[in-house]
Design an enzyme around this catalytic site. Structure first.
Site, PDB file in Angstrom:
ATOM      1  N   HIS A 404     -10.812 -49.030 -63.315  1.00  0.00           N
ATOM      2  CA  HIS A 404     -11.105 -47.603 -63.283  1.00  0.00           C
ATOM      3  C   HIS A 404     -10.083 -46.822 -64.107  1.00  0.00           C
ATOM      4  CE1 HIS A 404     -10.801 -43.511 -61.553  1.00  0.00           C
ATOM      5  NE2 HIS A 404     -12.119 -43.601 -61.531  1.00  0.00           N
ATOM      6  N   ARG A 550     -27.224 -46.727 -66.876  1.00  0.00           N
ATOM      7  CA  ARG A 550     -27.351 -47.950 -66.083  1.00  0.00           C
ATOM      8  C   ARG A 550     -27.495 -47.610 -64.609  1.00  0.00           C
ATOM      9  NH1 ARG A 550     -22.486 -52.124 -66.187  1.00  0.00           N
ATOM     10  NH2 ARG A 550     -21.643 -50.673 -64.660  1.00  0.00           N
ATOM     11  N   GLU A 646     -25.690 -60.232 -68.778  1.00  0.00           N
ATOM     12  CA  GLU A 646     -24.297 -60.445 -68.376  1.00  0.00           C
ATOM     13  C   GLU A 646     -24.152 -61.592 -67.390  1.00  0.00           C
ATOM     14  OE1 GLU A 646     -22.766 -56.734 -66.833  1.00  0.00           O
ATOM     15  OE2 GLU A 646     -24.585 -56.320 -65.727  1.00  0.00           O
ATOM     16  N   ASN A 670     -17.972 -58.272 -70.220  1.00  0.00           N
ATOM     17  CA  ASN A 670     -16.952 -58.392 -69.176  1.00  0.00           C
ATOM     18  C   ASN A 670     -17.448 -59.392 -68.135  1.00  0.00           C
ATOM     19  OD1 ASN A 670     -15.871 -56.231 -70.565  1.00  0.00           O
ATOM     20  ND2 ASN A 670     -16.634 -54.703 -69.123  1.00  0.00           N
ATOM     21  N   CYS A 718     -22.158 -53.694 -74.744  1.00  0.00           N
ATOM     22  CA  CYS A 718     -21.450 -52.536 -74.184  1.00  0.00           C
ATOM     23  C   CYS A 718     -20.238 -52.967 -73.369  1.00  0.00           C
ATOM     24  CB  CYS A 718     -22.398 -51.663 -73.367  1.00  0.00           C
ATOM     25  SG  CYS A 718     -23.185 -52.542 -72.024  1.00  0.00           S
TER      26      CYS A 718
END
Ligand code: PEP
Ligand code: MG
Length: 766
Positions: A404, A550, A646, A670, A718
């Site tokens: 974050h 999203r 992902e 990620n 992304c």
């Protein structure tokens, strides 16, 4: 006077004719070749509603609670009907037709030009309607339709939300000769990032919409204005063109095979355009971004705006590359240290700043953080965002490049060092420190020399915004990731081609309540509005550029910290657990509220919003989500939607996913990396094994791109790795459609993409 000709208009007439017409008037006065036009002034609109006596009724029907979608839809319908069905005074009709006849009795283009003195962007106060091919018989109706466009749902909602009075907005209408362009494009009269004396032109076949909207990769020409030498010619494969359709709409068509790779502009045309560009720049005294068209051999200027992206600090002698590196830090690795380094972590948001330490714990009152302080905390939380905005820098004990703190500080443009282990214990409140968000270091005292001083200034959000990255012309789209609505303007100013990932979890986590608790306390409508409002501000800032939103994807451990979190499952490894589409499909009631927020945004006119599903495993997930979309009224055939790739499963099942009818996929590297390599992205013990460029990860991605190309499904990335040059090289080589990077990396990625594309072009002709 109901109408004014362009040569009667100057910049001072903004309030009467709107921004678009005022600028055309100025260009005409400067002797530039602008297609002829007259303007139905804002006074005409005003006198129409007043003389016919519909004004009071008009403003009272739109005085509704815009959160009530039915009331809003009804208000828009009634207001528009009122305008369309009320006859305009005869004198207005006569004047309009006389002006039309004077222009040459040929079909015209009719465009709205909203005016509102105090509005930051009048274009959103009224829709920018354009009607092409308008005949004499249809003229008055089209003008009234432009007037009525002041009262679309989106325009009413916008004004209500912003607290603007409906009565203070007027609208003018431009009626202009049609330029049925054979070729068109844009021209930067000076280099758009360095300000160098280099004109850059983009050109494609047909009407300019294809270039402006990015539907086509245009030819690119670079001209040294001092020597008049054409330095670079890049002929693109131009697959589509915009032309005038039979019903007057602009339609996209395939370029005939023989013209696809044909050069659009001859040297002579380039020189004529550059000469026109010189005159436009001379007239305004600043570099301009000019829209132009060529019709029957004549050059026309359609619009001109100042270039706002020139980096004052750049060396104007260089021709292209970004002069300063934004220093995308190397995710996860500790940087080298000099002797006086006190602490080190991961440089996660670039820039060097000095300030007073403010240790912030969970229970602290955030008011203690003042402008210019350095927040030092274990880990930031969504409720800290207002304090993070005030801070000069951020240091956290925990977290990596996708935490974050890292995401938010990058978006706010605040330098940050994350994962600095025991910063909260080793630093003291009030101590002066200097943090380096590139190097990942925290040093005691003021270590900034003069050169650094400049750099730290650049790192403050305000200055950074002014010196925002510019968009070099690339065939591959370069977009930007956004996680907090507060970053919308800053992200839009990067010149990115849209938002490749808007995460909504930060909007929800910042309410400090789980979705279930929020709905329990405030009701479903308020929950939907919470999402609508967050997304809307980003969709607005980027409109009409696409914004890929999203659906919710937060792991249960993040929900557990919120009010209502006690009802969340306690999971051994939340990353492998109840998150993304799995959670959404398990809680269709909550998920449908999110989907209703999308439906509401579409209703409001945000047709640039795209829907993206996270963490899908296979087509079964997608088909279930698709049927829920239908249940709330979203037609998947009409809207752009897609999924994140992902999980290795989704990559391996890509063919089945393509068969579900999706429009795009986006790599979430990620997660794809953590699941492919079995390396927990949040586990410091294995951080050195987290490698998005691992051949296994790249292999999955390459296969997905190949299959998607066969199915004509767009591909994107992304994840954090989009900011790495090696990843950009790999993806552009493989033919990815777009790349979505962090705000601070957009400029570097644009240049990297351009470099790779040029290499590919060179290789193809050698
Ligand atoms: C990713 O997994 O790469 C991604 C972009 O999603 P998030 O970081 O939100 O999981
Ligand atoms: Mg992810």
């Amino acid at each position: 006077m109901p109408t004014l000709w362009l040569d009667e208009i100057g910049a001072d007439d903004l309030a009467r004719v709107g921004g678009k017409a005022a600028s055309l008037g100025e260009l005409t006065a400067a002797g530039l070749p602008v297609p002829s036009a007259f303007v139905v002034t804002a006074d005409t609109y005003r006198s129409f509603i007043e003389a016919t006596g519909i004004d009071d009724e008009l403003f009272s029907v739109v005085d509704v609670d815009s959160d009530d979608s039915h009331a809003l839809a009804e208000a828009a319908e009634q207001a528009q009907e009122l305008i369309l069905e009320t006859d305009a005074p005869e004198s207005v009709r006569e004047d309009l037709l006389a002006a039309y006849d004077e222009m040459g009795d040929e079909d015209v283009a009719v465009r709205s030009s909203a005016t509102a003195e105090d509005l930051p962007d009048a274009s959103f106060a009224g829709q920018q309607d354009t009607y092409l091919n308008v005949s004499r018989a249809d003229l008055l109706r089209r003008v009234k339709e432009c007037w009525a466009s002041l009262f679309t749902q989106r325009a009413i909602y916008y004004r209500n939300e912003q607290g603007f009075d409906h009565d203070m907005v007027d609208i003018a209408v431009v009626v202009q000769q049609m330029v049925d362009a054979e070729k068109s494009g844009v021209m930067f009269t000076s280099h758009p990032s360095t300000g160098a004396d280099t004109a850059i032109l983009e050109a494609a076949w047909g009407l300019g919409e294809a270039v402006v909207s990015g539907a086509v990769s245009p030819d690119n020409y670079v001209v040294d204005r001092a020597t008049e030498e054409i330095e670079e010619v890049t002929v693109a494969d131009k697959k589509v063109m915009c032309v005038r359709g039979e019903d007057g709409e602009t339609v996209e068509r395939s370029v005939p095979e023989e013209k696809r790779n044909e050069r659009v502009l001859s040297p002579e045309e380039i020189h004529r355009l550059v000469e026109v560009g010189d005159r436009v720049e001379d007239h305004y005294g600043t570099p301009q971004d000019v829209e132009w068209a060529i019709y029957e051999g004549e050059v026309y200027v359609l619009q001109s705006r100042p270039i706002t992206t020139i980096d004052e600090g750049a060396d104007a002698g260089t021709s292209g590359e970004s002069p300063e590196s934004t220093g995308v830090a190397d995710g996860g690795s500790m940087q080298s240290q000099s002797d006086d380094v006190r602490l080190s972590g991961i440089g996660s948001s670039p820039g060097k700043v000095t300030g007073e330490v403010r240790i912030v714990t969970k229970l602290d009152n955030l008011d203690k953080v003042e402008e210019g302080d350095i927040i030092v905390t274990e880990m930031t939380t969504p409720d800290m965002v207002p304090a993070m905005k005030r801070a000069a820098g951020i240091v956290t004990d925990q977290g990596g490049m996708t935490s974050h703190a890292a995401i938010v500080s990058r978006e706010l443009g605040v330098p940050a060092v994350v994962g600095a282990d025991d910063a909260t214990e080793r630093l003291r409140d009030g101590q002066i420190v200097t943090i380096d968000g590139d190097m990942g270091t925290v040093e005691q005292g003021t270590e900034i020399d003069e050169a650094d001083d400049e750099q730290s200034e650049l790192a403050t959000p305000e200055v950074d915004q002014q010196h925002s990255p510019v968009k070099p012309m690339t065939g591959t789209e370069v977009k930007v990731n956004v996680s907090i609505p507060e970053a919308a303007e800053r992200a839009a100013a990067t010149g990115a081609d849209g938002v490749g990932l808007l995460r909504i979890e930060h909007m929800i986590l910042s309410t400090d309540k789980t979705p279930a608790r929020y709905v329990e306390d405030h009701g479903e409508r308020a929950y939907i509005e919470e999402i609508v409002e967050g997304v809307r501000s980003v969709a607005e800032a980027f409109y009409p550029r696409p914004v890929r939103v999203r659906t919710l994807d937060a792991p249960s451990d993040e929900f557990r910290q919120l009010q209502g979190g006690e009802d969340e499952p306690s999971e051994h490894n939340p990353m492998l657990g109840y998150r993304g589409i799995r959670r959404s499909l398990d809680r269709p009631g909550e998920f449908k509220l999110e989907l209703r927020a999308f439906e509401r945004l579409y209703e409001l006119g945000y047709d640039n919003v795209e829907l993206m599903l996270p963490l899908v495993t296979d087509a079964e997930d997608v088909l279930r989500a698709k049927s829920l979309m239908r249940e709330v009224g979203i037609d998947p055939e009409k809207r752009d939607w897609g999924v994140m790739v992902e999980t290795p499963a989704s990559a391996l099942c890509i063919e089945d996913l393509c068969e579900t009818g999706l429009d795009f996929v986006s790599f979430g590297t990620n997660d794809l990396t953590q699941y492919t390599l079995a390396v927990d992205r949040n586990n410091g013990n294995v951080a050195d094994r987290f490698d998005e460029l691992h051949p296994a990860v790249l292999d999955l991605m390459g296969q997905v791109i190949g299959t998607c190309r066969d199915y004509d499904v767009a591909t994107s990335i992304c994840g954090q790795a989009a900011s790495k040059p090696e990843m950009v090289q790999f993806l552009v080589d493989d033919g990815v459609t777009s790349i979505s990077a962090n705000i601070d990396a957009v400029r570097d990625v644009q240049h990297e993409v351009k470099r790779v594309e040029q290499r590919l072009l060179l290789e193809s002709v050698r």
